[in-house]
Design an enzyme around this catalytic site. Sequence first.
Site, PDB file in Angstrom:
ATOM      1  N   GLU A   9       0.801  -1.232   0.000  1.00  0.00           N
ATOM      2  CA  GLU A   9       0.000   0.000   0.000  1.00  0.00           C
ATOM      3  C   GLU A   9       0.826   1.271   0.000  1.00  0.00           C
ATOM      4  O   GLU A   9       0.424   2.275  -0.573  1.00  0.00           O
ATOM      5  CB  GLU A   9      -0.932   0.056   1.220  1.00  0.00           C
ATOM      6  N   ASP A 105      -1.825  -5.145   3.673  1.00  0.00           N
ATOM      7  CA  ASP A 105      -1.991  -5.481   5.091  1.00  0.00           C
ATOM      8  C   ASP A 105      -2.885  -6.698   5.285  1.00  0.00           C
ATOM      9  O   ASP A 105      -3.718  -7.024   4.438  1.00  0.00           O
ATOM     10  CB  ASP A 105      -2.568  -4.292   5.859  1.00  0.00           C
ATOM     11  N   TYR A 313       2.414  -5.454  13.206  1.00  0.00           N
ATOM     12  CA  TYR A 313       1.201  -4.869  12.636  1.00  0.00           C
ATOM     13  C   TYR A 313       0.353  -4.209  13.718  1.00  0.00           C
ATOM     14  O   TYR A 313       0.197  -4.744  14.815  1.00  0.00           O
ATOM     15  CB  TYR A 313       0.390  -5.946  11.908  1.00  0.00           C
TER      16      TYR A 313
END
Length: 853
Positions: A9, A105, A313
Amino acid sequence: MCKSLVIVESPVKAKTISKYLGKQYIVKSSVGHVRDLINNKSKNKKNIKKSNIKHNEKTALIQQMGINPYKNWKAEYHILPGKEKIISELKNIANKVHYIYLATDLDREGEAIAWHLKEVIGGNSLKFRRVVFNEITKKSIEKAFQNIGKINMNRVYSQQARRFMDRIVGYMISPLLWKKISRGLSAGRVQSAAVRLITDREYEIKNFIEREHWKISLSLLSKENKKVTMDITHYRNKTFLLNNKKEVNSTIEKIKNLSFIITDRKDKIFKKKPPAPLITSTLQQASNIDLGFSVKKTMFLAQKLYEQGYITYIRTDSYFLSNYAIEKVRSYIENFYGSDFLPKKSNIYSNQKYSQEAHEAIRPSDVQVVNIDNCDPDAKKLYKLIWNYFIASQMKSERYKSIKTTVMADVFKLQSNTKIVLFSGWTKILKKSNNVNFKFPVLDIGTTLILDKILPHQIFTKPPPRFSESSLVRELEKKGIGRPSTYATIITKIKEKGYLKIKKNKFYAAKIGEILITRLKKNFSDLVDYDFTARMEKNLDQVSDKLINWKHLLNSFFDNFSQQLEQAKKPPEEGGMELNTTVPTEIDCSLCNKKMGIKTAVTGVFLSCLGYNSEPNEKRCKNTINLISLNDLSTTKKEEKNFHLKNRCKKCNLVMDVYLINENLKIFICINNPSCNGYNLKKGIFKKSLNCSLKKIKCEKCKNDMLFKTGRFGNFFMCINDTCKNTRKILPNGEISEPKFEPIPFPDILCEKSNTWFVLREGISGIFFAANTFPKSRETRSPFVEELARFEYLLPKKLHYLASAPQRDNKGNKTIVCFNKLNKQQYIASKKEGKFTGWAAFFIDRKWCIVNK
């Protein structure tokens, strides 16, 4: 065709990953989402065939939403503005490679981005691979590419269901709210429940009636002159409670001649377990409390730390830690703090009620990295916070001794509680313990004490506290409203919509927010029902787990919502939504001599001439009077409390909000306005705590007067000239902001992400480049000094000093313009490979002074 394409991303994430992959991989960034549901603004009008047939309401609505709930939820997507060049480049590379790895993600949003990329790029579907990883480290990346998979369509369906619901509510209810209440309003499946939390709390606070009570502490002395302070807790075996000064004086007379004897002393050893490692919600709370960061800022910084490979994350609600992570942190604790701080077994934390993800908690990727370099100072602070919680979570418990001493004086019982820390444990890292090493004198049971002083304390009950960002996040999580990954978006939206105001980091409900929630409670109860919102989140989670069909869930929601919408459209007397009516007052309009009325809009509460709606358009009187809310003045809590106590509506007995009309007139308005038309006027001479509220200043553009206004983003001054409409913001310290220059076109400096060019703008954080097509393209960046020097003739005089700054640092790196928020000062810094080098220059005494860290 020997290479593979990897798509992530963000450019930062792409740069970090490319370090761990070989030359056979081309790593590119999609720069976030590339596609979204189409709407009227995004339709290409050239491709729409002209038709004399007028679209009916249903067809028009479907075109606006981009989804068709009447045809099995058919959706129409479009490429987001500014992403055409990115998609073109990705397609070009995709045609030249064997495989395409979608490494977005690992949450639902990331899964949806991966699916959209696959749909947009097209071609042979067998070329696409899905890879996920919890941290951006060499080991994690290599493991991910050894365990490739496919796009999880159930996660995509869950994300689409959430997106479709939000689109339905937003697009279908907004026209009704604009018609019935005020233009600019909207409601949301989750945001409305969040606004209700704030408005309900506001109602509790305004209607709270404080109660007086007293407690008495006694200062006692032993024969050895050892002093102790104790509270009277019981009288005749009942809880000791005094209601007024008279009862206090009576009690003092009873106790001043009594004997005080120690009758009991209990020493107990307690353990206090360490807090769990951070997850998304607790990260947001801890960052807000400990560092003062907003939820939005926290998530922005955390995302950068993740993309740079420093932490795992960030969107997770699981406390799970991998065996590898536990092994490393236990080794670190033993080496740097000693075996005394290491528990025999690792600490395990159970997940929460609504936990949905099987990811790890947020932790450093490498526990050996205690502090990070070449990062934003605030990012460093956030990293250290995450590191501290991770280390502390695997340390031994704090041990302390609790000492409870009891003294009897006839029928009065006195007690004291003392805590003595015996072993710091995890608090060596996280100093969150409130325990004080106050040593109570070692006195035997039966010891007689002598009365030294009597210390009465007057106490008033307090209303529930207003929400801060951290406490609102905690309440959202507690009630299961939304998901931690969406809290930043929720809070940002309700701030921007003007449903609340922020004062000293506390949320105050705006009047328009109160009216909105009152109407929604009656006509759209599900939207503001906490349990319904939580159940819907759970249902969306079950879509991810393939336990519920996403279209069945959408159909059920849409059918119920449509019925409520049709009912709300009816007139109020038939059960429809009530109107936001103007309440007439006895105040005369200064322009047409008609009466003024109390009106509420997104911009706040104000007085509007009743002639506005009673006359034809060309004869309408547009006179308005701004009302300055008590909450917008720097009044004390005592003043605010007294206003609410002394002024109650004569019609419904509810409390009244207080507004200043001018220095000689106040108006008290029932909090149930406009449903209740109660109001009072009070004449007098009123001092203003907010010095600039009634101050008159001149517009620097047209030289007309500027008047104080209250808007959704705070207080400001606005020019009375309708053709000018210049504004000046009022800063938190009460000062008026400096005038800002008009955006300056720089057509020779082109944007990178879209086919347009930059303009130079001035904001709260100094100058910056922004795409000239904003908001179609939201591309922004800091100006290079060499660019300002090249086009110095375009700059206003006050920026010429920036053009004279060093264009490169001592190592040849280009310099950019930055802003110091603490000192409100522009300065120069250099970057290398996207990271600050530590070199900076400040303009002091009319010259540039260089600083090297």
